[in-house]
Design an enzyme around this catalytic site. Structure first.
Site, PDB file in Angstrom:
ATOM      1  N   TRP A  77      14.311  65.491  86.526  1.00 22.79           N
ATOM      2  CA  TRP A  77      13.519  66.413  87.108  1.00 22.79           C
ATOM      3  C   TRP A  77      12.391  65.476  85.075  1.00 22.79           C
ATOM      4  CZ3 TRP A  77      13.494  71.035  82.889  1.00 22.79           C
ATOM      5  CH2 TRP A  77      11.900  71.655  82.777  1.00 22.79           C
ATOM      6  N   GLU A 131       8.212  91.006  88.298  1.00 23.67           N
ATOM      7  CA  GLU A 131       8.040  90.146  89.331  1.00 23.67           C
ATOM      8  C   GLU A 131       7.000  89.987  90.754  1.00 23.67           C
ATOM      9  OE1 GLU A 131      10.723  88.210  89.786  1.00 23.67           O
ATOM     10  OE2 GLU A 131      11.052  87.532  91.667  1.00 23.67           O
ATOM     11  N   GLU A 168       4.339  81.558  90.105  1.00 25.60           N
ATOM     12  CA  GLU A 168       4.823  80.215  89.465  1.00 25.60           C
ATOM     13  C   GLU A 168       4.856  79.129  90.720  1.00 25.60           C
ATOM     14  OE1 GLU A 168       9.265  80.519  90.132  1.00 25.60           O
ATOM     15  OE2 GLU A 168       9.215  82.430  91.037  1.00 25.60           O
ATOM     16  N   HIS A 181      -5.445  99.620  76.488  1.00 26.83           N
ATOM     17  CA  HIS A 181      -4.759  99.757  75.049  1.00 26.83           C
ATOM     18  C   HIS A 181      -5.310  98.024  74.510  1.00 26.83           C
ATOM     19  CE1 HIS A 181      -3.391 103.449  73.875  1.00 26.83           C
ATOM     20  NE2 HIS A 181      -2.069 103.514  75.376  1.00 26.83           N
TER      21      HIS A 181
HETATM   22  O1  M6R Z   1      20.079  81.360  88.563  1.00 26.30           O
HETATM   23  P1  M6R Z   1      19.203  82.008  87.657  1.00 26.30           P
HETATM   24  O2  M6R Z   1      19.297  83.270  88.291  1.00 26.30           O
HETATM   25  O3  M6R Z   1      19.970  82.065  86.460  1.00 26.30           O
HETATM   26  O4  M6R Z   1      17.634  81.367  87.214  1.00 26.30           O
HETATM   27  C1  M6R Z   1      16.814  82.179  86.117  1.00 26.30           C
HETATM   28  C2  M6R Z   1      15.475  81.600  86.951  1.00 26.30           C
HETATM   29  O5  M6R Z   1      15.283  80.640  86.149  1.00 26.30           O
HETATM   30  C3  M6R Z   1      14.623  81.825  88.312  1.00 26.30           C
HETATM   31  O6  M6R Z   1      15.543  83.619  88.643  1.00 26.30           O
HETATM   32  C4  M6R Z   1      13.670  81.588  87.892  1.00 26.30           C
HETATM   33  O7  M6R Z   1      12.860  82.394  87.328  1.00 26.30           O
HETATM   34  C5  M6R Z   1      12.980  81.063  89.739  1.00 26.30           C
HETATM   35  N1  M6R Z   1      12.232  80.451  89.764  1.00 26.30           N
HETATM   36  C6  M6R Z   1      12.051  82.904  90.046  1.00 26.30           C
HETATM   37  O8  M6R Z   1      11.660  82.739  91.352  1.00 26.30           O
END
Ligand code: M6R
Length: 608
Positions: A75, A481, A488, A504
């Site tokens: 990545w 959320e 995403e 606003h």
């Molecule tokens: O592993 P984590 O819960 O710490 O990850 C946090 C975020 O990267 C994760 O929730 C991300 O926002 C997801 N892709 C959302 O679906």
């Protein structure tokens, strides 16, 4: 984030590496590669794109034949996604490595190496480590690793092949996760358990600055001084099935369907005599009585679970809660006091910003509580108190079941805290806990009753340029959320807005036909939200209303209505989130996107 695997044994190493890397695809990647010992030489194959591209290339060019090797999904962080930047990287004649993490001082090290006559082919920080290791290697792997680790700064997990040590793999980590799997006559390295579970459930967790040495006869561990370390063998409690799709088209929809079970498995063991009981996690009523302020720190979806926590805890337990994005918290000099409780929420337990935020809170004397899904992860290990969520492996990048169990834990904690603070009686606490125990069945109902409708409505969203999610109170937390989920995986721009804030500024964005997803499940706020819905409707918005099954909805309020089962007002997020997940899922499917591995994203964000 990058994924690392490695194999020593008697199997066809190329096959093992590629199949193990497939299990790490959820981490997100843009190129892949493997390096295998073949007749005394290290044969490397790499390709930009997906593992299928690497396999196609190997079909055409021939795959490396051997039994020992390392593999990687990249990545991109330093340098564009390209074949040349993908791993494994050679460091000269002696060393080949795969790396997950970031080397912060790579520029200085690169300059030093260039002055010493080294030349570089890629733009990566990883090649710098490979070259440095090669530069330091004089036949003693541990000595070379020790010297190299004393020179590099940053986070990393490395899998290393030394050209003159056929049949061996070395591995080391600092911050980035790495496990070492063992079975009869073979051993493995991997960034995460699902990669090896098809071969073995037995593994060791490599700790910070520990070196693993793998051969087909077994594994051994030492510290940077070469001193032997004995480690505890762990046995994964995940079945292989749990890490696979089980007949669903995508992991995401499978994981949406797994939510009732995940909630049950997370909540049930934490109930005793009808009351929430978190003693085993180190949280007692006596401790909770003393908590004066709570900080919830997390990223992305986990932070949104924290927002739900804030609304319910402040309402029921009357303890102030500050929710922070971890990457902001760690640099904004937060005001933390000794009696504060800092809660870190993380599915992976490896999110770099969340881990750093937790360390900061600890260093300031606060007690930390981790709510984590991945067993044995860094955040889980370093927190003062720990509540594991039992969602099982979450593979899809878009988090669904992890969010659901995170908010389940928020409820348990909130009920126990409210009881500890004397704001609810034990009878009230039991009634709330009972209602929480009924949620898994309601989630099941919600999936059944809203699935097809969400699919139909998604067809109306696929051509939108932009969407708004609106709600008040807990519905606003949920809107955040829902909006993140949609953007995403569908790649459609969307924003979540507190419904009362629209006028606003944001209401000027509303044009004829613009989809607005209005969440209105909070009975006490329902009329207020409906007024805001009418404001957008009057300006041409196409309104999709998510409300409870009993809500009275006027004919002029919404174009589409998604009704979810009614439960206590404060528990409504647990059913109402389901259609928001389904809308995002189907919109992504209908747009032909890679639902489980959306572009540019990684499952576990182990770099800052
Ligand atoms: O592993 P984590 O819960 O710490 O990850 C946090 C975020 O990267 C994760 O929730 C991300 O926002 C997801 N892709 C959302 O679906």
């Amino acid at each position: 984030m990058c994924g690392i695997v490695g194999y020593v044994g008697n199997r066809d190493c190329s096959e093992v590496l590629v199949s193990a890397l497939r299990k790490l695809e959820y981490r997100g990647y843009d190129s892949a590669g493997i390096a295998v010992f073949e007749s005394g030489k290290i044969n490397i194959k790499k390709a930009q794109g997906r593992l299928d591209d690497l396999e196609d290339k190997m079909k055409y060019e021939g795959k490396p034949c051997g039994n020992v090797g390392i593999g990687h999904t990249r990545w991109a962080t330093h340098g564009v996604p390209s074949e040349i930047n993908s791993h494994p990287h050679r460091g000269g004649d002696k060393v080949t490595i795969v790396h997950n993490g970031i080397i912060e001082n790579y520029k200085e090290l690169k300059e030093m190496l260039i002055k010493n006559g080294r030349t570089f082919v890629s733009e990566t920080d990883t090649e710098v480590v490979a070259q440095l290791l090669d530069f330091n290697y004089d036949g003693d792997p541990v000595g070379a690793l020790r010297k190299t680790l004393s020179q590099v700064e940053g986070s990393f997990a490395l899998g290393v092949l030394f050209a003159d040590r056929e049949g061996e793999i070395y591995a080391v980590r600092r911050e980035s996760p790495l496990i070492v799997g063992v079975a009869e006559g073979e051993s493995f390295i991997a960034s995460d358990v699902p990669a090896i579970i098809q071969y073995t459930k037995k593994y060791y967790l490599l700790e910070h600055d520990e070196i693993a040495h793998l051969t087909s006869d077994g594994v051994s561990f030492c510290d940077l001084n070469g001193k032997h370390i004995s480690k505890e063998l762990k046995v994964a409690d995940w079945s292989q099935d749990a890490a696979e799709k089980g007949g669903y088209d995508h992991y995401m929809i499978k994981e949406i369907h797994e939510q009732p079970t995940s909630v049950k498995t997370t909540v049930t063991p934490r109930i005793s005599d009808g009351m929430p009981s978190l003693d085993e996690c180190g949280i007692t009523v006596d401790y909770l009585k003393k908590v004066k302020q709570i900080h919830i720190v997390a990223c992305g979806t986990a932070m949104h679970a924290g927002m739900v926590g804030k609304y319910i805890i402040e309402k029921l337990a009357k303890v102030p809660v500050i929710v922070d994005i971890a990457s902001e918290f760690r640099y904004r000099e937060p005001l933390i006091h000794k009696d504060d409780l800092v809660i870190i929420i993380s599915q992976s337990g490896e999110t770099a910003d969340s881990l750093a935020a937790m360390r900061l809170a600890k260093s300031m004397g606060a007690k930390t509580l981790a709510i984590v899904n991945a067993k044995g992860s860094s955040i889980a290990r370093e927190a003062d108190m720990l509540i594991y969520t039992h969602a099982g492996p979450e593979i899809a990048v878009a988090s669904t079941k992890a969010y659901m169990v995170q908010i389940s834990v928020m409820y348990l904690l909130c009920f126990e805290l409210a009881f500890a603070k004397g704001y609810i009686t034990d009878g009230e606490c039991c009634r709330l806990t009972d209602a929480l125990c009924e949620i898994p069945a309601l989630i099941d109902d919600t999936i059944d009753t809203t699935n097809d409708l969400c699919h139909e409505i998604a067809e109306k969203l696929i051509d939108a340029d932009s969407l708004l999610y609106i709600g008040r109170g807990l519905d606003y937390a949920l809107s955040m959320e829902g909006s993140l989920k949609l953007k995403e995986i569908s790649y459609i721009h969307s924003e979540a807005y507190a419904a009362g804030e629209l006028k606003h500024g944001t209401i000027s964005l509303i044009t004829e036909g613009m989809p607005v997803i209005a969440v209105a499940t909070q009975t006490s706020l329902y009329d207020k939200t409906v007024s805001n819905i009418k404001e957008v409707k009057a300006r041409g918005a196409m309104v999709i209303l998510v409300c409870d099954e009993k809500a009275e909805v006027g004919a002029d309020v919404a174009d589409h209505i998604i009704r979810v089962p009614k439960t206590l007002e404060m528990l409504m997020p647990m059913t109402a989130i389901v259609p928001l997940q389904l809308l995002a899922y189907y919109t992504s499917v209908l747009r032909g996107n890679d639902v489980d591995k959306p572009r540019n994203l990684a499952k576990s964000v182990t770099v800052e």
